[in-house]
Design an enzyme around this catalytic site. Sequence first.
Site, PDB file in Angstrom:
ATOM      1  N   LYS A  65      24.862 -12.989 -13.650  1.00 46.34           N
ATOM      2  CA  LYS A  65      24.600 -14.285 -14.287  1.00 46.34           C
ATOM      3  C   LYS A  65      23.913 -14.013 -15.621  1.00 46.34           C
ATOM      4  O   LYS A  65      22.863 -13.352 -15.650  1.00 46.34           O
ATOM      5  CB  LYS A  65      23.698 -15.086 -13.338  1.00 46.34           C
ATOM      6  CG  LYS A  65      23.436 -16.524 -13.708  1.00 46.34           C
ATOM      7  CD  LYS A  65      22.701 -17.196 -12.532  1.00 46.34           C
ATOM      8  CE  LYS A  65      22.052 -18.503 -12.881  1.00 46.34           C
ATOM      9  NZ  LYS A  65      21.283 -19.055 -11.764  1.00 46.34           N
ATOM     10  N   ASP A  76      16.812 -28.992  -4.601  1.00 40.55           N
ATOM     11  CA  ASP A  76      18.101 -29.332  -5.235  1.00 40.55           C
ATOM     12  C   ASP A  76      19.268 -28.937  -4.341  1.00 40.55           C
ATOM     13  O   ASP A  76      20.241 -28.329  -4.802  1.00 40.55           O
ATOM     14  CB  ASP A  76      18.233 -28.677  -6.612  1.00 40.55           C
ATOM     15  CG  ASP A  76      19.341 -29.317  -7.461  1.00 40.55           C
ATOM     16  OD1 ASP A  76      19.728 -30.472  -7.141  1.00 40.55           O
ATOM     17  OD2 ASP A  76      19.812 -28.681  -8.412  1.00 40.55           O
TER      18      ASP A  76
END
Length: 288
Positions: A6, A107
């Site tokens: 990432k 989340d």
Amino acid sequence: MDVCMKIIKNNKDFFDQSLDEIKLLKYVNKHDPADKNHILRLYDYFYYREHLLIVCELLKANLYEFHKFNRESGGEVYFTMPRLQSVTIQCLEALQFLHGLGLIHCDLKPENILVKSYSRCEVKVIDLGSSCFETDHLCSYVQSRSYRAPEVILGLPYDKKIDIWSLGCILAELCTGNVLFQNDSPATLLARVIGIIGPIEQEMMAKGRDTYKYFTKNHMLYERNQDTNRLEYLIPKKTSLRHRLPMGDQGFIDFVAQLLEVNPKKRPSASEALKHPWLSYPYEPISS
């Protein structure tokens, strides 16, 4: 070994959030050396040309993408009751583990649950970038809106039970293919919750720091029309979980109803939810 890399945007906010996530993943992975709790594994991180790169295990599609592909390809339905049961157990075990460390995910949504194996129906929870410790000074803006718990919208104190609410929303969505509480604002989200689940208790309304933004003094739900700038009442459309989840069996609907208990004090913890009879119902084994 295949890995996922990432690359973090060279921007202070992204950078700070990613450093927080690295710290949390290191902490969480350290407490789960055998990788038994269905949380993403962090392998390494480093700087390269002023960018932060995070190296973690390579997983497959997220549940939002996979479900969309599964429906659009017209193949056989993937999220059958046995597979939903398996996904639920794995997600609850992940939450039980995080909550046991004093963490709230904050989340949980289909995009943050990734498939590890399609055939064995194995999943992992990712993205601790918004997570916080229960003891932290909790920020009032948490959770993606469609998965946001009523106590967060009303500005009440919240805890790990907000993750349980999100999981209830996710399971309903995987069952039907549609977001359970379709909305375009917090007020329309509340209208959906009241219409499908039922009214919000007076005590919660009275104590909510933000209740006045959505309810009049006599508890009528309202919203400001963006075009006319006038206040308009919202009348929740009365329906039920049974009506919204026609593909679900009664055990599944009872289970989701418990996760979607509007009052967080009555909502089960992850450990309590794992004891629900639906999770031990003997469906046909998942064929790999």
